[in-house]
Design an enzyme around this catalytic site. Structure first.
Site, PDB file in Angstrom:
ATOM      1  N   ARG A 136       4.650  18.035 -14.259  1.00  5.47           N
ATOM      2  CA  ARG A 136       4.940  19.243 -13.476  1.00  5.47           C
ATOM      3  C   ARG A 136       5.102  18.957 -11.989  1.00  5.47           C
ATOM      4  O   ARG A 136       6.048  19.428 -11.358  1.00  5.47           O
ATOM      5  CB  ARG A 136       3.822  20.277 -13.686  1.00  5.47           C
ATOM      6  N   THR A 137       4.179  18.196 -11.407  1.00  3.61           N
ATOM      7  CA  THR A 137       4.218  17.987  -9.961  1.00  3.61           C
ATOM      8  C   THR A 137       5.480  17.232  -9.555  1.00  3.61           C
ATOM      9  O   THR A 137       6.215  17.648  -8.662  1.00  3.61           O
ATOM     10  CB  THR A 137       2.968  17.229  -9.486  1.00  3.61           C
ATOM     11  N   LYS A 153       4.122  -6.333  -8.518  1.00  5.43           N
ATOM     12  CA  LYS A 153       4.178  -7.709  -8.002  1.00  5.43           C
ATOM     13  C   LYS A 153       3.109  -7.972  -6.950  1.00  5.43           C
ATOM     14  O   LYS A 153       3.035  -9.067  -6.397  1.00  5.43           O
ATOM     15  CB  LYS A 153       5.554  -7.971  -7.377  1.00  5.43           C
ATOM     16  N   ARG A 189       1.493  10.238  -5.411  1.00  2.44           N
ATOM     17  CA  ARG A 189       0.328  10.399  -6.277  1.00  2.44           C
ATOM     18  C   ARG A 189      -0.232   9.016  -6.545  1.00  2.44           C
ATOM     19  O   ARG A 189       0.516   8.082  -6.844  1.00  2.44           O
ATOM     20  CB  ARG A 189       0.676  11.089  -7.592  1.00  2.44           C
ATOM     21  N   HIS A 235      -5.655  17.748  -4.350  1.00  2.00           N
ATOM     22  CA  HIS A 235      -4.310  18.027  -4.872  1.00  2.00           C
ATOM     23  C   HIS A 235      -3.827  19.280  -4.133  1.00  2.00           C
ATOM     24  O   HIS A 235      -3.753  20.364  -4.713  1.00  2.00           O
ATOM     25  CB  HIS A 235      -4.363  18.248  -6.379  1.00  2.00           C
TER      26      HIS A 235
END
Length: 322
Positions: free
Chosen positions: A65-66, A94, A115, A143
């Site tokens: 959703r985000t 890496k 995120r 959030h």
């Protein structure tokens, strides 16, 4: 866009170039301005406000959703998207440092949504960024954009109870209150308004004391409970959360609480007319699918509210509206 808003005293707030890392960084008037702008985005087609602008979505942790709502918001405003949804497809695999990734992406984009599983990572990223950083979740910490769409949904369903503050919002939060970053951010935000909190959780998933103190020090009533059903008729909002398996180190401990609260239709026979069930999603088993058919089930509309809210956030951060 916001010049026609209902809250004229908030028009002078300047978000251009600002990071959005934590709800703690925003004042009540700033929260209300974003809600106001989102309401207008929802009511009027905003057009190509961000034509020529590029959003970078850096998702070091899974999201549906985000990430998709940010990308959809950017597309609908005429902008473009770059980024990744899996750290395995980035140079982090890496060994590239987060600071180097941010420095590199600064040259490719105008705004970054990040995120990351580590608490404090978004704040760290913002310290080395010349373009706005928007926190889309850092571990169990914050959030903020989910909180903003939650506030928008509460305002939408409760007859502007936040902006008018004529009544006290009675909100229950149930489930994983220990690790749930959505309820942490929402508690901070709602503590700025007239609210009464009901925190319902097993002992091992209680709301952390820091957030309880924020509410009580803001003169909000707080009730900490283990039982849910008896208080449902008193609530305006019930905010359900998933018990997050990924936050547990002990699988047995998770199994002992994973189905502690399951919402079923017979629990909602005597609710208020304005009562709504919210959930940040995804749900697992904590809301029976039959509940979806109830008028008070509002979590899917809540999710779609992410688009106008994130349109407002991107437009404000990039200076397209003020």
């Amino acid at each position: 866009m916001c010049s026609k808003g209902l809250f004229l005293e908030r028009q002078q707030l300047d978000f251009k170039g600002q990071h959005i890392i934590s709800i703690r960084d925003l004042k009540k008037k700033e929260l209300l301005k974003i809600i106001d702008c989102a309401s207008q985005m929802d009511a009027e087609a905003p057009g190509d406000l961000l034509k020529g602008k590029i959003l970078a979505t850096l998702f070091f942790e899974p999201s549906t959703r985000t990430r998709l709502s940010f990308e959809s918001a950017m597309n609908r405003l005429g902008g473009n998207n770059v980024g990744f949804s899996d750290p395995k497809s980035s140079s982090a695999q890496k060994g590239e440092s987060l600071s180097d990734t941010i420095e590199m992406v600064n040259g490719y984009a105008d705004v970054i949504v990040i995120r990351h599983p580590i608490e404090g990572s978004a704040r760290f990223a913002s310290m080395g960024s010349k373009i706005p950083i928007i926190n889309a979740g850092d571990g169990a910490n914050q959030h903020p954009t989910q909180t903003l769409l939650d506030l928008y949904t509460i305002e939408e369903t409760q007859s502007k109870i936040l902006s008018q503050e004529k009544e006290t919002l009675k909100i229950g939060m149930v489930g994983d209150l220990k690790y749930g970053r959505t309820v942490h951010s929402l508690t901070i935000a709602l503590s700025m308004f007239k609210c009464e909190f009901y925190f319902i959780a097993p002992e091992i998933l209680k709301m952390p004391e820091d957030y309880v103190n924020i509410a009580t020090e803001s003169h909000c009533k707080v009730h900490q409970l283990k039982e849910l059903e008896e208080i449902i008729p008193d609530l305006d909002i019930l905010y359900s959360t998933r018990i997050q398996a990924e936050r547990f180190f002990d699988k047995n401990e998770y199994n002992s609480v994973k189905n502690a609260y399951v919402l079923k239709t017979d629990m909602f026979k005597n609710v208020k007319d304005n009562f709504k069930i919210l959930h940040p999603l995804p749900r697992i088993e904590e809301i029976d699918k039959a509940v979806d058919q109830l008028d008070c089930a509002y979590y899917f509309k809540q999710a779609t509210n992410g688009i106008p809210v994130r349109q407002a956030i991107l437009s404000l951060a990039l200076g397209a509206i003020s």
